[in-house]
Design an enzyme around this catalytic site. Structure first.
Site, PDB file in Angstrom:
ATOM      1  N   ASP A 192      -2.218   6.487  -3.472  1.00 13.16           N
ATOM      2  CA  ASP A 192      -1.098   5.831  -2.796  1.00 13.16           C
ATOM      3  C   ASP A 192      -0.476   4.733  -3.656  1.00 13.16           C
ATOM      4  O   ASP A 192      -0.809   4.591  -4.837  1.00 13.16           O
ATOM      5  CB  ASP A 192      -1.546   5.267  -1.449  1.00 13.16           C
ATOM      6  CG  ASP A 192      -2.431   4.044  -1.603  1.00 13.16           C
ATOM      7  OD1 ASP A 192      -3.148   3.968  -2.618  1.00 13.16           O
ATOM      8  OD2 ASP A 192      -2.393   3.166  -0.725  1.00 13.16           O
ATOM      9  N   ASP A 220      -5.529   2.620  -3.809  1.00 21.54           N
ATOM     10  CA  ASP A 220      -6.834   2.550  -3.142  1.00 21.54           C
ATOM     11  C   ASP A 220      -7.124   3.767  -2.262  1.00 21.54           C
ATOM     12  O   ASP A 220      -8.267   4.016  -1.916  1.00 21.54           O
ATOM     13  CB  ASP A 220      -7.006   1.234  -2.357  1.00 21.54           C
ATOM     14  CG  ASP A 220      -5.929   1.011  -1.322  1.00 21.54           C
ATOM     15  OD1 ASP A 220      -4.997   1.833  -1.226  1.00 21.54           O
ATOM     16  OD2 ASP A 220      -6.016  -0.011  -0.607  1.00 21.54           O
ATOM     17  N   ARG A 221      -6.083   4.523  -1.909  1.00 21.20           N
ATOM     18  CA  ARG A 221      -6.322   5.703  -1.066  1.00 21.20           C
ATOM     19  C   ARG A 221      -6.412   6.970  -1.905  1.00 21.20           C
ATOM     20  O   ARG A 221      -5.930   7.000  -3.041  1.00 21.20           O
ATOM     21  CB  ARG A 221      -5.186   5.882  -0.070  1.00 21.20           C
ATOM     22  CG  ARG A 221      -5.088   4.761   0.923  1.00 21.20           C
ATOM     23  CD  ARG A 221      -4.049   5.063   1.982  1.00 21.20           C
ATOM     24  NE  ARG A 221      -4.072   3.990   2.970  1.00 21.20           N
ATOM     25  CZ  ARG A 221      -3.698   4.128   4.235  1.00 21.20           C
ATOM     26  NH1 ARG A 221      -3.249   5.295   4.658  1.00 21.20           N
ATOM     27  NH2 ARG A 221      -3.762   3.126   5.072  1.00 21.20           N
ATOM     28  N   LYS A 269     -11.357  -0.088  -1.378  1.00 16.86           N
ATOM     29  CA  LYS A 269     -11.390   1.360  -1.499  1.00 16.86           C
ATOM     30  C   LYS A 269     -10.730   1.724  -2.814  1.00 16.86           C
ATOM     31  O   LYS A 269      -9.963   0.936  -3.375  1.00 16.86           O
ATOM     32  CB  LYS A 269     -10.737   2.031  -0.310  1.00 16.86           C
ATOM     33  CG  LYS A 269      -9.330   1.650  -0.033  1.00 16.86           C
ATOM     34  CD  LYS A 269      -8.920   2.227   1.326  1.00 16.86           C
ATOM     35  CE  LYS A 269      -7.587   1.690   1.754  1.00 16.86           C
ATOM     36  NZ  LYS A 269      -7.580   1.267   3.148  1.00 16.86           N
ATOM     37  N   ASP A 279      -0.773   1.505  -4.085  1.00 11.54           N
ATOM     38  CA  ASP A 279      -1.595   0.546  -4.830  1.00 11.54           C
ATOM     39  C   ASP A 279      -2.911   1.145  -5.316  1.00 11.54           C
ATOM     40  O   ASP A 279      -3.778   0.419  -5.815  1.00 11.54           O
ATOM     41  CB  ASP A 279      -1.855  -0.706  -3.989  1.00 11.54           C
ATOM     42  CG  ASP A 279      -2.624  -0.396  -2.718  1.00 11.54           C
ATOM     43  OD1 ASP A 279      -2.481   0.731  -2.191  1.00 11.54           O
ATOM     44  OD2 ASP A 279      -3.368  -1.265  -2.248  1.00 11.54           O
ATOM     45  N   SER A 299       0.808  -1.219   0.000  1.00 12.32           N
ATOM     46  CA  SER A 299       0.000   0.000   0.000  1.00 12.32           C
ATOM     47  C   SER A 299       0.846   1.277   0.000  1.00 12.32           C
ATOM     48  O   SER A 299       1.638   1.487  -0.896  1.00 12.32           O
ATOM     49  CB  SER A 299      -0.957  -0.043   1.196  1.00 12.32           C
ATOM     50  OG  SER A 299      -1.859   1.012   1.127  1.00 12.32           O
ATOM     51  N   HIS A 300       0.727   2.080   1.040  1.00 11.67           N
ATOM     52  CA  HIS A 300       1.383   3.385   1.101  1.00 11.67           C
ATOM     53  C   HIS A 300       2.747   3.305   1.762  1.00 11.67           C
ATOM     54  O   HIS A 300       3.385   4.342   1.971  1.00 11.67           O
ATOM     55  CB  HIS A 300       0.480   4.328   1.884  1.00 11.67           C
ATOM     56  CG  HIS A 300       0.082   3.725   3.193  1.00 11.67           C
ATOM     57  ND1 HIS A 300      -0.805   2.674   3.268  1.00 11.67           N
ATOM     58  CD2 HIS A 300       0.474   3.969   4.447  1.00 11.67           C
ATOM     59  CE1 HIS A 300      -0.940   2.310   4.526  1.00 11.67           C
ATOM     60  NE2 HIS A 300      -0.173   3.079   5.267  1.00 11.67           N
TER      61      HIS A 300
HETATM   62  C1  G1P Z   1      -4.420   1.220   8.182  1.00  7.90           C
HETATM   63  C2  G1P Z   1      -5.629   2.126   8.291  1.00  7.90           C
HETATM   64  C3  G1P Z   1      -6.880   1.379   7.895  1.00  7.90           C
HETATM   65  C4  G1P Z   1      -6.700   0.780   6.505  1.00  7.90           C
HETATM   66  C5  G1P Z   1      -5.428  -0.041   6.456  1.00  7.90           C
HETATM   67  C6  G1P Z   1      -5.155  -0.529   5.041  1.00  7.90           C
HETATM   68  O1  G1P Z   1      -4.560   0.140   9.062  1.00  7.90           O
HETATM   69  O2  G1P Z   1      -5.770   2.631   9.589  1.00  7.90           O
HETATM   70  O3  G1P Z   1      -7.970   2.247   7.917  1.00  7.90           O
HETATM   71  O4  G1P Z   1      -7.790  -0.041   6.167  1.00  7.90           O
HETATM   72  O5  G1P Z   1      -4.318   0.737   6.875  1.00  7.90           O
HETATM   73  O6  G1P Z   1      -5.001   0.512   4.140  1.00  7.90           O
HETATM   74  P1  G1P Z   1      -3.892   0.081  10.525  1.00  7.90           P
HETATM   75  O7  G1P Z   1      -2.419   0.291  10.327  1.00  7.90           O
HETATM   76  O8  G1P Z   1      -4.494   1.196  11.298  1.00  7.90           O
HETATM   77  O9  G1P Z   1      -4.259  -1.268  11.055  1.00  7.90           O
HETATM   78 ZN    ZN Z   2      -3.252   1.356  -0.371  1.00  4.25          ZN
END
Ligand code: G1P
Ligand code: ZN
Length: 550
Positions: free
Chosen positions: A280, A284-285, A379, A282, A116-117
């Site tokens: 981000d 999704d954000r 998302k 991938d 992800s990010h």
């Molecule tokens: C974090 C975000 C959550 C999101 C997840 C994946 O998870 O808080 O909302 O779904 O990344 O992108 P966390 O690190 O808080 O478990």
């Molecule tokens: Zn992501």
């Protein structure tokens, strides 16, 4: 096809978190580490009739180790007897695009390679997760079973074949199976054209509306060039950092005001375009910033819910909405005004899947820059940005004006998240235990002008399948003299890769329009102090201030 059985041993801690298994690249590079997880995944999801006749989708965000991982997953999937494997060209597929392709091609599921990010590159992070046939992340009962299997694994099967050519579109046959390399962008673009009024958005750009989209050298670059510049007619150069790089150019592909600071600085300057956005690693954000006006994700969910009817896909109204528990309650007020249901789920997209499948909700979102609808089961960053554009195209107001009129109508939920990162695990647990032991005694206590209404450890009862998820965050709910609400929520992150991350979510509702639009940290200062004090954070961790404030 020649299948080899490889002997292996379990690794400690292959437990999937909020969104799959996420670790340092160097952890994934240990011999058998990824193979063990993939083998455990296939063992758990294998239907009685086997995988013959079934399709698996594979794609990733292009980060370092993507190629190696994809080749391994292909060979292990072939050994399991999948009949068809669909892969994005060069291994690239955004997370929402994978979700769409699973649904569109009625695949059995999909494997997403992404962290992800999180930062990428040889010293960065890598991750893998599995999405089921509805296109959404595997539910907890599957991820728990994968983990259990990974702790007893002794061997896995893999086909001896040469690496697939991921760069050339088309079909190749391997034994009884076919591998098809598909265009990473095409199906997703078709979906977006079905949902939104592209003509209205094109007219908006033609009228001189300006935008900058920062793809952060991550997966959305090719999607954004195609949609914003080629199809919607935004001038070339609207999309910046549009080429996916294996290390994201050395940056965190995290669309927040810290990591997308260039975009933020531009949007707050005199040279700001009308609209700024980013996505981000991938895809999704999303981050949305109007000229001189950043939009908090929780506000965004509320504004999108209130205005979704401007887009063709949502013109007939919404079934309902959902937000994760720590996400601010701003959307609840919109749902109430619309007369639709509003659900509160644990953190993580997997909890929205059942509600979407059962048509109980149409839109959902999280405070962590994620929003989406029933068009996929993830998302979706570009979806959110296109919905904003569709709304702006129809209303022809600025982001700032839209947000201010939203607050005037519904009130403003001041909201912030304070993250304490890379805390030693036992210290983080000590903080959570300290808060937990106080919970039973908090109700009725008064702090400043705030009285605790209730305090608990959030459990979610899924209204569709009846499953219960415990320990989803500690929450303290307050009311003040004006009978307005405030909340503090504490939870441990499930996505970190080093030590533990404590997240504090702090929120206060302000109904008085004269008090809207203040600096968030100032408006919440007293409550933030209280949040630190209740957690005894400084004494227990040595940290007097959060590492990241959003
Ligand atoms: C974090 C975000 C959550 C999101 C997840 C994946 O998870 O808080 O909302 O779904 O990344 O992108 P966390 O690190 O808080 O478990
Ligand atoms: Zn992501």
């Amino acid at each position: 096809m020649n299948i080899s059985t490889i002997q292996t041993q379990p690794f400690e801690g292959q437990k999937p978190g909020t969104s799959g298994l996420r670790k340092k690249v160097t952890v994934f590079q240990q011999p058998h580490y990824l193979a063990n997880f993939v083998a455990s995944l296939f063992a758990v999801i294998k239907p009685a009739e086997g995988f013959a006749g079934k399709t698996l989708v594979i794609g990733g965000d292009g980060r370092f180790y993507n190629d190696t991982a994809i080749q391994l997953v292909i060979k292990m999937a072939l050994a399991q007897g999948f009949s068809k494997i669909l892969i994005g060209q060069n291994g690239i597929l955004s997370t929402p695009a994978v979700s769409n392709i699973i649904r569109e091609y009625q695949a059995f599921g999909g494997v997403i390679l992404s962290a992800s990010h999180n930062a990428g590159g040889p010293d960065g992070d890598f991750g893998i997760k599995f999405n089921i046939a509805n296109g959404g992340p595997a539910p907890e009962k599957i991820t728990d079973a994968i983990y259990a299997h990974s702790q007893t694994i002794s061997s896995y099967d893999i086909v001896d074949c040469s690496d697939a050519d991921l760069s050339t579109l088309g079909v190749t046959t391997v034994g009884n199976a076919v591998i098809e390399i598909i265009d990473s962008v095409a199906d997703y673009v078709v979906l977006m054209q079905k949902l939104f009024d592209f003509n209205a958005i094109r007219a908006l750009f033609q009228s001189g509306f300006t935008m900058r989209f920062d793809a952060m050298h991550a997966v959305t670059g090719p999607y954004a060039h195609k949609i914003f510049e080629d199809i919607l007619g935004a001038p070339k150069g609207t999309v910046v950092n549009g080429t996916p790089l294996t290390d994201f150019g050395g940056h965190h592909p995290d669309p927040n005001l810290v990591h997308a600071h260039e975009l933020y600085a531009l949007m707050m300057s005199d040279a700001a375009p009308d609209f700024g956005a980013a996505s981000d690693g991938d895809g999704d954000r999303n981050l949305v910033i109007g000229r001189g006006m950043p939009v908090a994700p929780s506000d965004a969910l509320a504004v999108l819910t209130a205005n979704a009817h401007h887009a063709p896909a949502y013109a007939a109204g919404l079934f309902g909405v959902a937000r994760s528990m720590p996400t601010s309650c701003a959307v609840d007020r919109v749902a109430q005004a619309l007369g639709i249901e509003c659900f509160e789920t644990p953190t993580g997209w997997k909890f929205f899947g059942n509600l979407l499948d059962a048509n109980r909700i149409t839109l959902c979102g999280e405070e962590s820059a994620g929003a989406s609808s029933n068009h996929v089961r993830e998302k979706d960053g570009l979806w959110a940005i296109l919905l904003w554009l569709n709304i702006l195209a129809k209303t022809r107001v600025s982001v700032k004006a839209l947000l201010e009129s939203h607050w005037a109508t519904y009130g403003q939920n001041y909201y912030t998240r304070h993250d304490f990162e890379e805390i030693e695990t036992d210290k983080a647990n000590a903080v959570m235990t300290h808060i937990k032991t106080q919970l039973p005694n908090l109700a009725g206590q008064t702090f400043g002008g705030l009285t605790v209404q209730s305090a608990d450890d959030f459990s979610y009862h899924d209204p569709i399948d009846g499953s219960v998820s415990h320990h989803q965050g500690l929450r303290v709910l307050f009311t003040d003299e004006a009978n307005e609400n405030a909340r503090i929520v504490y939870r441990l992150s499930g996505t970190g890769t080093v030590g533990a991350t404590i997240r504090m979510y702090i929120e206060r509702y302000e109904g008085d329009a004269r008090k809207h639009g203040q600096d968030t940290q100032n408006a919440l200062a007293a409550l933030i102090q209280l949040a630190y004090r209740l957690a005894n954070i400084e004494t227990l961790t040595g940290r007097g201030a959060a590492d990241v404030v959003t």
